[in-house]
Design a protein around this motif. Structure first.
Motif, mmCIF file in Angstrom:
data_model
loop_
_atom_site.group_PDB
_atom_site.id
_atom_site.type_symbol
_atom_site.label_atom_id
_atom_site.label_comp_id
_atom_site.label_asym_id
_atom_site.label_seq_id
_atom_site.Cartn_x
_atom_site.Cartn_y
_atom_site.Cartn_z
ATOM 1 N N SER A 74 0.858 -1.193 0.000
ATOM 2 C CA SER A 74 0.000 0.000 0.000
ATOM 3 C C SER A 74 0.885 1.231 0.000
ATOM 4 O O SER A 74 1.907 1.262 0.690
ATOM 5 N N PRO A 75 0.500 2.263 -0.747
ATOM 6 C CA PRO A 75 1.301 3.492 -0.737
ATOM 7 C C PRO A 75 1.252 4.162 0.632
ATOM 8 O O PRO A 75 0.257 4.048 1.352
ATOM 9 N N THR A 76 2.348 4.834 0.977
ATOM 10 C CA THR A 76 2.398 5.544 2.255
ATOM 11 C C THR A 76 2.500 7.052 2.085
ATOM 12 O O THR A 76 2.148 7.794 2.996
ATOM 13 N N ASP A 77 2.991 7.521 0.943
ATOM 14 C CA ASP A 77 3.222 8.963 0.811
ATOM 15 C C ASP A 77 2.763 9.540 -0.528
ATOM 16 O O ASP A 77 3.148 10.636 -0.885
ATOM 17 N N ARG A 78 1.952 8.809 -1.248
ATOM 18 C CA ARG A 78 1.451 9.290 -2.548
ATOM 19 C C ARG A 78 0.202 8.489 -2.898
ATOM 20 O O ARG A 78 -0.082 7.486 -2.264
ATOM 21 N N ASP A 79 -0.500 8.899 -3.940
ATOM 22 C CA ASP A 79 -1.689 8.154 -4.313
ATOM 23 C C ASP A 79 -1.294 6.918 -5.124
ATOM 24 O O ASP A 79 -0.133 6.739 -5.516
ATOM 25 N N GLN A 80 -2.263 6.064 -5.363
ATOM 26 C CA GLN A 80 -2.005 4.780 -6.005
ATOM 27 C C GLN A 80 -1.403 4.939 -7.407
ATOM 28 O O GLN A 80 -0.473 4.226 -7.767
ATOM 29 N N GLY A 101 -10.793 -5.429 -14.556
ATOM 30 C CA GLY A 101 -10.548 -4.017 -14.813
ATOM 31 C C GLY A 101 -11.299 -3.124 -13.842
ATOM 32 O O GLY A 101 -11.119 -1.910 -13.828
ATOM 33 N N GLU A 102 -12.149 -3.717 -13.044
ATOM 34 C CA GLU A 102 -12.920 -2.963 -12.054
ATOM 35 C C GLU A 102 -12.304 -3.035 -10.662
ATOM 36 O O GLU A 102 -12.832 -2.437 -9.723
ATOM 37 N N GLU A 103 -11.208 -3.745 -10.505
ATOM 38 C CA GLU A 103 -10.573 -3.913 -9.196
ATOM 39 C C GLU A 103 -10.017 -2.588 -8.702
ATOM 40 O O GLU A 103 -9.682 -1.714 -9.500
ATOM 41 N N SER A 104 -9.893 -2.478 -7.406
ATOM 42 C CA SER A 104 -9.303 -1.276 -6.815
ATOM 43 C C SER A 104 -7.797 -1.437 -6.636
ATOM 44 O O SER A 104 -7.151 -0.573 -6.061
ATOM 45 N N TRP A 105 -7.225 -2.528 -7.103
ATOM 46 C CA TRP A 105 -5.798 -2.795 -6.972
ATOM 47 C C TRP A 105 -5.199 -3.085 -8.341
ATOM 48 O O TRP A 105 -5.908 -3.344 -9.311
ATOM 49 N N LEU A 119 -2.282 -1.959 -3.602
ATOM 50 C CA LEU A 119 -3.620 -1.605 -3.149
ATOM 51 C C LEU A 119 -3.837 -0.101 -3.266
ATOM 52 O O LEU A 119 -2.892 0.673 -3.394
ATOM 53 N N ARG A 120 -5.091 0.321 -3.225
ATOM 54 C CA ARG A 120 -5.432 1.735 -3.370
ATOM 55 C C ARG A 120 -5.236 2.514 -2.077
ATOM 56 O O ARG A 120 -4.777 3.649 -2.085
ATOM 57 N N THR A 121 -5.616 1.915 -0.962
ATOM 58 C CA THR A 121 -5.639 2.635 0.302
ATOM 59 C C THR A 121 -4.250 3.034 0.765
ATOM 60 O O THR A 121 -3.368 2.191 0.881
ATOM 61 N N ARG A 122 -4.071 4.319 1.026
ATOM 62 C CA ARG A 122 -2.804 4.815 1.577
ATOM 63 C C ARG A 122 -2.784 4.499 3.069
ATOM 64 O O ARG A 122 -3.766 4.682 3.759
#
Length: 129
Positions: A74-80, A101-105, A119-122
């Motif tokens: 998961s990103p820690t300092d920027r968006d996905q 293609g609809e996944e959030s990852w 993953l999307r969530t920071r």
């Protein structure tokens, strides 16, 4: 009492390559070598800290079948999307595992073809004591 994951050992055809790649992905540094193995972990902490270290150990075996597990990051300092661009620049490659293609990852492969997901969530980085 309970156990905690302290190390994750990954067989690699080129431990140096994978150690460099994953050190850049995770912000880790090399913390040790033993034989053909390279261990990376959080700077200033190493083995036994809050995060497990990764040990890349040379294997000369034939190409392996798909592993029954993979790593999610998961990103820690920027968006996905910015993190995806960074990982691709480091040598990750998109992987097709039948996504819609609809996944959030995003499903990716490291330089040796091991699958992992972005993953999307920071999340907050681990703060060392």
């Amino acid at each position: 009492m309970a156990c905690r994951i302290s190390e994750i050992v990954i067989e690699a055809r080129d431990p140096e390559l994978l150690a460099r790649f994953w050190a850049e992905v995770l912000g880790y540094v090399e913390i040790g070598r033993e034989g053909n193995a390279v261990e990376i972990g959080p700077p200033g902490t190493g083995f036994g800290g809050a995060e497990p270290t990764l040990v890349f150990d040379r294997t000369n075996s034939a190409p392996r079948v798909k592993l029954p597990l993979h790593i999610d990051v998961s990103p820690t300092d920027r968006d996905q999307e910015d993190e995806l661009a960074r990982l691709l620049a480091l040598g990750a490659r998109p992987a097709d595992v039948g996504q819609t293609g609809e996944e959030s990852w995003h499903v990716l492969m490291d330089p040796e073809g091991n699958e992992f997901c972005l993953l999307r969530t920071r999340i907050e980085p681990v703060r060392q004591p």
